[in-house]
Motif scaffolding. Structure first.
Motif, PDB file in Angstrom:
ATOM      1  N   TYR A 182      15.990  44.567  21.773  1.00  0.00           N
ATOM      2  CA  TYR A 182      17.134  43.739  22.152  1.00  0.00           C
ATOM      3  C   TYR A 182      16.938  43.123  23.526  1.00  0.00           C
ATOM      4  CZ  TYR A 182      21.606  42.441  20.108  1.00  0.00           C
ATOM      5  OH  TYR A 182      22.617  41.771  19.476  1.00  0.00           O
ATOM      6  N   GLU A 183      15.682  42.850  23.866  1.00  0.00           N
ATOM      7  CA  GLU A 183      15.344  42.191  25.113  1.00  0.00           C
ATOM      8  C   GLU A 183      15.019  40.725  24.838  1.00  0.00           C
ATOM      9  OE1 GLU A 183      13.209  46.107  27.181  1.00  0.00           O
ATOM     10  OE2 GLU A 183      12.004  44.500  26.299  1.00  0.00           O
ATOM     11  N   GLU A 184      15.449  39.852  25.737  1.00  0.00           N
ATOM     12  CA  GLU A 184      15.207  38.419  25.541  1.00  0.00           C
ATOM     13  C   GLU A 184      13.726  38.093  25.735  1.00  0.00           C
ATOM     14  OE1 GLU A 184      16.438  34.173  27.614  1.00  0.00           O
ATOM     15  OE2 GLU A 184      17.816  35.874  27.713  1.00  0.00           O
ATOM     16  N   GLU A 185      13.150  37.387  24.769  1.00  0.00           N
ATOM     17  CA  GLU A 185      11.746  36.993  24.838  1.00  0.00           C
ATOM     18  C   GLU A 185      11.590  35.485  25.074  1.00  0.00           C
ATOM     19  OE1 GLU A 185       9.176  40.255  22.278  1.00  0.00           O
ATOM     20  OE2 GLU A 185       9.291  38.189  21.591  1.00  0.00           O
ATOM     21  N   GLU A 186      12.221  34.695  24.227  1.00  0.00           N
ATOM     22  CA  GLU A 186      12.093  33.242  24.307  1.00  0.00           C
ATOM     23  C   GLU A 186      13.464  32.601  24.080  1.00  0.00           C
ATOM     24  OE1 GLU A 186       9.418  31.606  25.087  1.00  0.00           O
ATOM     25  OE2 GLU A 186       7.843  33.112  24.878  1.00  0.00           O
ATOM     26  N   GLU A 187      13.601  31.331  24.504  1.00  0.00           N
ATOM     27  CA  GLU A 187      14.820  30.583  24.218  1.00  0.00           C
ATOM     28  C   GLU A 187      14.530  29.086  24.268  1.00  0.00           C
ATOM     29  OE1 GLU A 187      17.603  29.519  27.855  1.00  0.00           O
ATOM     30  OE2 GLU A 187      17.476  31.701  27.605  1.00  0.00           O
ATOM     31  N   SER A 188      15.373  28.329  23.579  1.00  0.00           N
ATOM     32  CA  SER A 188      15.302  26.870  23.581  1.00  0.00           C
ATOM     33  C   SER A 188      16.719  26.325  23.626  1.00  0.00           C
ATOM     34  CB  SER A 188      14.573  26.341  22.341  1.00  0.00           C
ATOM     35  OG  SER A 188      13.200  26.686  22.374  1.00  0.00           O
ATOM     36  N   THR A 189      16.855  25.091  24.133  1.00  0.00           N
ATOM     37  CA  THR A 189      18.151  24.442  24.275  1.00  0.00           C
ATOM     38  C   THR A 189      18.131  23.107  23.547  1.00  0.00           C
ATOM     39  OG1 THR A 189      18.476  25.486  26.434  1.00  0.00           O
ATOM     40  CG2 THR A 189      19.860  23.592  25.919  1.00  0.00           C
ATOM     41  N   THR A 190      19.221  22.794  22.867  1.00  0.00           N
ATOM     42  CA  THR A 190      19.331  21.517  22.173  1.00  0.00           C
ATOM     43  C   THR A 190      20.571  20.781  22.644  1.00  0.00           C
ATOM     44  OG1 THR A 190      19.492  20.411  20.028  1.00  0.00           O
ATOM     45  CG2 THR A 190      20.566  22.544  20.221  1.00  0.00           C
TER      46      THR A 190
END
Length: 300
Positions: free
Chosen positions: A216-224
């Motif tokens: 439950y750790e953040e690895e990647e993210e993207s924004t639209t």
């Protein structure tokens, strides 16, 4: 193969006689390790001894639920058998090179020394980082108040993780999303999340798609950023206004053209005085006036 089997048999038989005394003299501890696919995993082990130096002459590594060792090492003979990806970093610690998903699991670690033998257990967990997620929408251009679906996809991770959605105010929309997890032939996972809206407002954007691993750790993210569909009413009004202005300009140009054409026609049709007419008329008036003056004087 026969020699390896004989070696294990001899070690096991000798451990029956020396096990209790050896455990009283020293103890082996190993820490579970987390390895990344394709990289080197370090397995840290240590020996706690109540005596002086200890000479290690044999190490045997066996996976849980298996009888055949996956790795053996005899330091004095520099002899290695089994999986060559295992290396002795500094006894009793080990290394596992080019870690793969199949290496995940529990291991039994057996060490024989000049004082006897000792056992320890540890586990290897394997991970792989997900690729940066890709976000798409259906429809591509969002209409305020209309239905819309946002899609987020991340692949190449291990173990299976999850995806969360956040808007510009950091509100979590994940409860409105459906997550699909698929595992490929290589054992790696692909995460696909669909966030559905019955009535969407473009001011909620931009939306963030956040990939969380199995811890439950953040690895990647993207924004639209939502692409807003142009309002059809405003477009129609603009078109009407533009059409009206264009019509007025055309009428003005047409009137000017007609007036110009009429003026030219009048100039062409109007009679012109012959040469000298104006001069003769003026002379006639002067002579006529002079004669009248003379007649008036004579009458007097």
């Amino acid at each position: 193969m026969a020699s390896d089997t004989l070696l294990i048999f001899v070690l096991m038989m000798s451990s029956v006689r020396l096990g209790k005394s050896a455990e009283a003299l020293f103890n082996l501890k190993c820490q579970s390790a987390v390895g990344v696919i394709g990289q080197t995993t370090n397995i840290s082990c240590s020996i706690e001894s109540q005596t002086g130096s200890i000479d290690i002459n044999t190490v045997v590594l066996t996976r849980f639920r298996e009888n055949k060792p996956c790795f053996t090492f005899q330091p004095y003979e520099n002899r290695v058998t089994g999986d060559s990806r295992f290396k002795v970093e500094s006894l009793p610690s080990l290394q596992l090179h080019n870690t793969s998903i199949s290496d995940e699991g529990g291991y039994k670690y057996y060490i024989r020394t000049n004082l006897g033998h000792v056992n320890a257990e540890f586990r290897i967990n394997v991970t792989a980082v997900y690729s940066p997620p890709i976000i798409t929408s259906e429809p591509t251009e969002i209409k305020d108040g209309g239905a819309a679906d946002l899609y987020c996809r991340a692949s190449g991770g291990y173990p299976a993780g999850t995806i969360h959605w956040f808007d510009q105010r950091n509100t979590n929309w994940t409860q409105n999303a459906a997550l699909q997890i698929t595992q490929g032939h290589d054992g790696l996972f692909t995460l696909s999340s669909k966030l559905s809206f019955r009535s969407i407002d473009s001011t909620w954007g931009p939306f963030r798609c956040v990939v969380l691993n199995y811890r439950y750790e953040e690895e990647e993210e993207s924004t639209t950023h939502l692409r807003r569909e142009a309002n059809s009413d405003s477009v129609s009004s603009t078109q009407v206004v533009m059409g009206t202005v264009g019509g007025i300009v055309f009428l003005i140009a047409l009137v000017l053209f007609v007036l110009l054409l009429k003026r030219r026609c009048l100039e062409q049709n109007s009679p012109r005085n012959p040469d000298g007419v104006e001069e003769e008329t003026a002379l006639y008036k002067v002579v006529h006036k002079k004669a009248a003056d003379e007649d008036q004087n004579t009458a007097v």
